[in-house]
Enzyme design. Structure first.
Site, PDB file in Angstrom:
ATOM      1  N   CYS A  91      -6.767   1.451   2.380  1.00 39.79           N
ATOM      2  CA  CYS A  91      -7.677   2.596   2.371  1.00 39.79           C
ATOM      3  C   CYS A  91      -7.384   3.522   1.205  1.00 39.79           C
ATOM      4  O   CYS A  91      -8.261   4.250   0.744  1.00 39.79           O
ATOM      5  CB  CYS A  91      -7.558   3.356   3.684  1.00 39.79           C
ATOM      6  N   GLU A 112       0.857  -1.192   0.000  1.00 38.13           N
ATOM      7  CA  GLU A 112       0.000   0.000   0.000  1.00 38.13           C
ATOM      8  C   GLU A 112       0.885   1.231   0.000  1.00 38.13           C
ATOM      9  O   GLU A 112       1.919   1.274   0.676  1.00 38.13           O
ATOM     10  CB  GLU A 112      -0.909   0.028   1.234  1.00 38.13           C
ATOM     11  N   ASN A 127     -12.319  -2.508  -0.316  1.00 41.72           N
ATOM     12  CA  ASN A 127     -11.336  -2.697   0.751  1.00 41.72           C
ATOM     13  C   ASN A 127     -12.016  -2.449   2.081  1.00 41.72           C
ATOM     14  O   ASN A 127     -12.361  -1.308   2.382  1.00 41.72           O
ATOM     15  CB  ASN A 127     -10.179  -1.710   0.597  1.00 41.72           C
ATOM     16  N   GLU A 128     -12.204  -3.484   2.839  1.00 37.79           N
ATOM     17  CA  GLU A 128     -12.809  -3.419   4.172  1.00 37.79           C
ATOM     18  C   GLU A 128     -13.893  -2.338   4.276  1.00 37.79           C
ATOM     19  O   GLU A 128     -13.951  -1.571   5.228  1.00 37.79           O
ATOM     20  CB  GLU A 128     -11.744  -3.268   5.269  1.00 37.79           C
TER      21      GLU A 128
END
Ligand code: AHR
Length: 659
Positions: free
Chosen positions: A257, A46, A387-388
């Site tokens: 994120c 990330e 993503n989550e």
């Protein structure tokens, strides 16, 4: 019957079926085998903690395109990290303009008006008007090495402007120098190579106009010629090599994120990140800095190919991060969803990615890949959607729309869904319920926990229902980079291997953290401009990842069942035939394990072991990166042996079965 109980029963039945159906090679052993995922251990990259710009991406100039702005950081502006210089009592003007940029995606550039070049005999240096960039906490330069300078410039005066491009120490000692002269009133790319005559960790790039005139400049870049695999627009060699050494089976990118972004306008849109760098759309990074996206989709895919890892791009599920707009970690009220009338276009963007990665050069997007230098397909197999995310009706509706189309048009692609940021709780339950109901092939779980939690949950996946979605443990770590954290992760990974029939993939997170620019405290590799610190967590990941198998054997390694600090696994790589034993001791005293390899027809006694051990609170730092390192040695393998594991250790024994 609740989900957990049902899952346990089904799992138990499956285990029994497996035990009786698939026997290891020989009857004299009680060992039983099952196929496990060949892609179990990989990486998650990330762009957090300055992992990309200032990190893995080898660009040395910071704010090369003058696109830094106060929306990213209050104190930032287009000239951040640039210094306007007028040595020798020269004078002129610098301004930031947007009227006629190199490309509309890259609106800001500078205009330099050189009005007077100092000519005072008492001034001993080089006089002129120019700019200086000190990179990401300066630029490391090594004697004899070449640095490739390039920039776009537009001569805005009748006379050409002569420039001296140099690398200098903070005291102005010149380490390398070349001359350029403008010759076009259109935007034009100028390039030259600078070879350093001395080394410095604190160099700056200086561009000095030494004749009167006017010129505009943009996309000012300096790359070491030596990048990983010598790729243009490439990666920092030491950081990339540390990842290559892990032999990861896949790389998930670019977040996290970062993917779903801080509001809809901040979502990571892959098309903005391909093509010539001056045409890419730079943007604010959700982690509080700037992304040039110079490390974009092409570079990610190329890197995956270069190290033999499968690419796993994650795309937003058409909703933004639930923590958008400053609601970080308070429960997710900031999720925004793309309007439904924009969904067709958004879904097409995902289909275009698949075509860009896998399509023939004759296709629209395959042609763009070929034009960038890669006519052969990239063999994309996995795509993550979301993503989550908070599992809201808006999320579910959009995920479903995307999933239906991708599944229908590309049955060859495995879509990975999402189940929130925690190992349990509302989003986890809802995410799994949704995935079960819609038969999503793989679900991404994330969690960051204390080592104790890891040790108490070593059997988490033993009871997962084998008939339902597979698991991708996309982000996990125990909070910390001490030996005890790493070993708790090792014990946990034994559980992942044992359950490699239902856990398809797993990746530790986050991967990189730059000194003094870290937003997430527990990371796998710490670095500054010249050094890197491989944490014990890194070594654990490397020892598992570089020693993967595709068949798991039960009843090969035996330990005291009441000792919950010991864990072990046995896998075989069916390509090489190698049998790999992993023994973890998370306790404070030596632990004995018994190994029975009689199920394997032949083993070669000349084997190798690698041991990582250290006291529980030991850790590596940038200053002391070698406190904990694994040590390899020869091992004499026999069919039955006892092995004494050291306290707080991971041991990997690799035994050949084919000469
Ligand atoms: O790995 C750091 C962050 O943790 C990721 O961006 C996010 O997915 C998770 O919350």
């Amino acid at each position: 019957m609740n989900r957990a109980l049902k899952a346990s029963l089904i799992a138990a039945l499956c285990m029994v079926a497996m035990i009786y159906s698939v026997h290891a090679q020989k009857k004299e052993s009680s060992a039983v085998s099952k196929k496990i995922s060949p892609d179990l251990f990989g990486l998650f990259f990330e762009d957090i903690n300055y992992s990309a710009d200032g990190g893995l991406y080898a660009e040395l100039v910071q704010n090369r395109s003058f696109e830094y702005n106060p929306a990213e950081r209050r104190e930032w502006h287009p000239l951040s990290y640039w210094e306007y210089i007028t040595p020798g009592f020269s004078y002129g003007k610098i301004s930031v303009e947007t009227t006629k940029p190199v490309h509309p995606n890259n609106p800001h550039y500078i205009n330099l008006n050189i009005e007077f070049v100092g000519n005072y005999p008492e001034f001993k240096g080089v006089a002129g008007v120019g700019i200086k960039n000190s990179g990401f906490d300066f630029m490391p330069v090594r004697v004899g090495e070449k640095y490739n300078f390039s920039m776009y410039a537009q001569q805005r005066s009748e006379e050409p402007v002569s420039l001296i491009i140099s690398l200098q120490t903070p005291k102005g000692v010149v380490l390398a120098e070349e001359k350029l002269s403008t010759n076009s009133t259109d935007w034009k790319k100028y390039a030259t190579g600078l070879t350093a005559t001395a080394s410095s960790d604190s160099a700056s790039l200086v561009i000095l106009a030494v004749t009167k005139g006017k010129l505009a400049m943009d996309v000012i870049s300096l790359f070491p010629e030596k990048t990983f695999k010598n790729r243009a627009n490439g990666l920092r060699t030491d950081l990339a090599q540390a990842l290559a050494d892990m032999k990861p089976r896949f790389i998930r990118f670019p977040g996290g994120c970062l993917v779903h972004g801080d509001g809809l306008g901040n979502m990571y849109r892959w098309k903005n990140t391909i093509g010539p760098i001056e045409q890419r759309v730079e943007q604010r990074n959700i982690w509080g800095y700037h992304q040039t996206v110079g490390l974009g989709y092409y570079e990610y895919f190329q890197f995956c190919e270069d190290i033999g890892a499968k690419p796993l791009p994650v795309l937003p599920a058409a909703v933004s991060c639930q923590n958008s707009g400053g609601t970080w970690r308070i429960g997710g009220t900031g999720q925004r969803a793309l309007p439904l009338d924009e969904m067709d276009e958004y879904i097409q963007e995902i289909l275009d990615l698949i075509e860009w990665a896998n399509g023939p050069v004759t296709s629209v997007w395959g042609a763009k890949r070929a034009a960038a230098g890669h006519p052969a397909p990239f063999n994309l197999q996995y795509v993550g959607i979301g993503n989550e995310d908070k599992i809201t009706p808006e999320f579910e509706e959009r995920f479903q729309m995307i999933y239906n189309v991708v599944k229908a048009k590309h049955p060859e692609i495995t879509v990975i869904g999402t189940s929130g940021p925690f190992p349990d709780g509302e989003d986890f339950e809802k995410g799994w319920k949704y995935a079960d109901h819609h038969h999503i092939p793989v679900v991404d779980e994330h969690y960051y926990k204390e080592p104790d939690w890891m040790m108490k949950n070593l059997h988490r996946y033993d009871t997962y229902d084998r008939s339902k979605s597979k698991v991708y443990l996309g982000e996990y770590a125990s909070w910390g980079n001490k030996m005890k954290n790493a070993i708790s992760e090792a014990a946990y990974m034994i559980g992942l291997e044992r359950n490699g029939d239902v856990v398809s993939m797993a990746s530790y997170a986050p991967l990189f953290a730059k000194k003094d620019h870290t937003q997430w405290k527990t990371d796998m590799i710490f670095f500054d401009n010249t050094n890197l610190c491989l944490t014990p967590n890194y070594y654990v990941q490397r020892m598992f990842s570089a020693n993967q198998g595709d068949v798991y054997f039960d009843k090969v390694i035996f330990k005291d069942a009441s000792d919950s600090t010991l864990a072990a696994s046995c896998v075989q790589d069916s390509k090489t035939g190698d049998v790999i034993l992993k023994l973890v001791n998370a306790g404070s005293k030596a632990g004995i394990m018994k190994v029975d390899l009689s199920g394997f027809q032949k083993i070669i006694s000349t084997a190798e072991q690698e041991i990582l051990t250290g006291v529980a609170d030991a850790e590596n730092t940038l200053e002391h990166p070698q406190r904990i390192v694994p040590v390899k040695s020869a091992f004499k393998a026999i069919k039955n042996f006892q092995y004494e594991t050291k306290p707080m250790s991971l041991t990997v024994i690799r035994i050949k079965t084919k000469s």
